[in-house]
Design a protein around this motif. Sequence first.
Motif, mmCIF file in Angstrom:
data_model
loop_
_atom_site.group_PDB
_atom_site.id
_atom_site.type_symbol
_atom_site.label_atom_id
_atom_site.label_comp_id
_atom_site.label_asym_id
_atom_site.label_seq_id
_atom_site.Cartn_x
_atom_site.Cartn_y
_atom_site.Cartn_z
ATOM 1 N N ILE A 1 14.508 -0.686 -12.908
ATOM 2 C CA ILE A 1 13.140 -1.132 -13.191
ATOM 3 C C ILE A 1 12.193 -0.417 -12.235
ATOM 4 N N SER A 2 11.149 0.204 -12.777
ATOM 5 C CA SER A 2 10.124 0.849 -11.949
ATOM 6 C C SER A 2 9.195 -0.214 -11.384
ATOM 7 N N VAL A 3 8.806 -0.023 -10.129
ATOM 8 C CA VAL A 3 7.960 -1.007 -9.444
ATOM 9 C C VAL A 3 6.589 -0.394 -9.190
ATOM 10 N N HIS A 4 5.555 -1.178 -9.503
ATOM 11 C CA HIS A 4 4.166 -0.741 -9.340
ATOM 12 C C HIS A 4 3.402 -1.819 -8.580
ATOM 13 N N VAL A 5 2.782 -1.444 -7.469
ATOM 14 C CA VAL A 5 1.925 -2.357 -6.725
ATOM 15 C C VAL A 5 0.502 -2.098 -7.195
ATOM 16 N N VAL A 6 -0.150 -3.142 -7.722
ATOM 17 C CA VAL A 6 -1.493 -3.007 -8.290
ATOM 18 C C VAL A 6 -2.451 -3.859 -7.472
ATOM 19 N N THR A 7 -3.503 -3.224 -6.934
ATOM 20 C CA THR A 7 -4.342 -3.945 -5.979
ATOM 21 C C THR A 7 -5.729 -3.330 -5.813
ATOM 22 N N ALA A 8 -6.666 -4.188 -5.459
ATOM 23 C CA ALA A 8 -7.980 -3.726 -5.018
ATOM 24 C C ALA A 8 -7.956 -3.515 -3.498
ATOM 25 N N ASP A 9 -6.840 -3.846 -2.859
ATOM 26 C CA ASP A 9 -6.590 -3.604 -1.435
ATOM 27 C C ASP A 9 -7.669 -4.209 -0.532
ATOM 28 N N THR A 10 -7.833 -5.497 -0.622
ATOM 29 C CA THR A 10 -8.843 -6.242 0.136
ATOM 30 C C THR A 10 -8.853 -5.896 1.625
ATOM 31 N N HIS A 11 -7.677 -5.775 2.226
ATOM 32 C CA HIS A 11 -7.578 -5.533 3.672
ATOM 33 C C HIS A 11 -7.492 -4.046 4.022
ATOM 34 N N GLY A 12 -7.386 -3.182 3.012
ATOM 35 C CA GLY A 12 -7.307 -1.742 3.265
ATOM 36 C C GLY A 12 -5.999 -1.306 3.911
ATOM 37 N N THR A 13 -4.925 -2.044 3.666
ATOM 38 C CA THR A 13 -3.657 -1.770 4.346
ATOM 39 C C THR A 13 -2.527 -1.333 3.430
ATOM 40 N N VAL A 14 -2.728 -1.351 2.126
ATOM 41 C CA VAL A 14 -1.609 -1.175 1.200
ATOM 42 C C VAL A 14 -0.895 0.165 1.367
ATOM 43 N N ARG A 15 -1.598 1.250 1.540
ATOM 44 C CA ARG A 15 -0.940 2.564 1.667
ATOM 45 C C ARG A 15 -0.022 2.598 2.894
ATOM 46 N N LYS A 16 -0.513 2.121 4.018
ATOM 47 C CA LYS A 16 0.288 2.117 5.244
ATOM 48 C C LYS A 16 1.448 1.137 5.124
ATOM 49 N N GLN A 17 1.181 -0.061 4.633
ATOM 50 C CA GLN A 17 2.200 -1.097 4.555
ATOM 51 C C GLN A 17 3.295 -0.774 3.539
ATOM 52 N N CYS A 18 2.956 -0.040 2.501
ATOM 53 C CA CYS A 18 3.911 0.254 1.428
ATOM 54 C C CYS A 18 4.437 1.684 1.465
ATOM 55 N N ALA A 19 4.168 2.406 2.534
ATOM 56 C CA ALA A 19 4.544 3.818 2.621
ATOM 57 C C ALA A 19 6.031 4.052 2.396
ATOM 58 N N ASP A 20 6.872 3.134 2.840
ATOM 59 C CA ASP A 20 8.320 3.336 2.702
ATOM 60 C C ASP A 20 8.931 2.553 1.542
ATOM 61 N N LEU A 21 8.099 2.000 0.693
ATOM 62 C CA LEU A 21 8.609 1.257 -0.468
ATOM 63 C C LEU A 21 8.843 2.196 -1.647
ATOM 64 N N PRO A 22 9.907 1.968 -2.407
ATOM 65 C CA PRO A 22 10.129 2.764 -3.610
ATOM 66 C C PRO A 22 9.274 2.235 -4.766
ATOM 67 N N ALA A 23 7.962 2.367 -4.600
ATOM 68 C CA ALA A 23 7.023 1.810 -5.571
ATOM 69 C C ALA A 23 5.826 2.730 -5.732
ATOM 70 N N ASP A 24 5.256 2.692 -6.928
ATOM 71 C CA ASP A 24 4.013 3.387 -7.237
ATOM 72 C C ASP A 24 2.869 2.481 -6.790
ATOM 73 N N ILE A 25 1.928 3.007 -6.023
ATOM 74 C CA ILE A 25 0.806 2.210 -5.531
ATOM 75 C C ILE A 25 -0.426 2.551 -6.363
ATOM 76 N N ARG A 26 -1.045 1.537 -6.949
ATOM 77 C CA ARG A 26 -2.261 1.724 -7.751
ATOM 78 C C ARG A 26 -3.393 0.927 -7.116
ATOM 79 N N ILE A 27 -4.367 1.641 -6.535
ATOM 80 C CA ILE A 27 -5.530 1.006 -5.915
ATOM 81 C C ILE A 27 -6.730 1.259 -6.804
ATOM 82 N N PHE A 28 -7.552 0.228 -6.988
ATOM 83 C CA PHE A 28 -8.731 0.370 -7.835
ATOM 84 C C PHE A 28 -9.902 -0.362 -7.208
#
Length: 157
Positions: free
Chosen positions: A47-74
């Motif tokens: 199963i492919s994993v996608h993190v979808v977020t408006a990134d309220t705290h501005g931390t998602v890229r750093k916090q998820c850098a080592d996760l096997p997931a696609d990060i979608r910020i909008f």
Amino acid sequence: MVEINIPGRGKSFIENLLLDYNGTIACDGEVIASIKEKIGEVKKKGISVHVVTADTHGTVRKQCADLPADIRIFDHSNAAENKREIAEELGAEHCVCIGNGWNDGLMFEACSISIIVIGDEGCSAQSLLKADIVCKDIHDAFDLILKPNRLIATLRG
């Protein structure tokens, strides 16, 4: 891909997991440590994993850098619509989603299976009514996907 046959609902072929970030897999902008392992287990099931977020705290890229997931910020201004669009782009009928906020409601309506978590930040009452399943925390939500018989028992007709 995982095939789940839910009596009364039919077969679902799950290819994607959409995860809200803040309040779902993160608290106060920091990923819940044990979630990294759970995401890895979901990936092993195909199963492919996608993190979808408006990134309220501005931390998602750093916090998820080592996760096997696609990060979608909008953009913050239209998060609910953006999450729905991502689900539809991925083939919503093949998606499970997990969230907790008001802006997850349209994604819940679009996806094949939707799970709301209460967690430390609570959950939106409006989105709660749109979810297929309610879990007390993110760990239980992941276990529904990792142990599909739990999904079947909860959703059978």
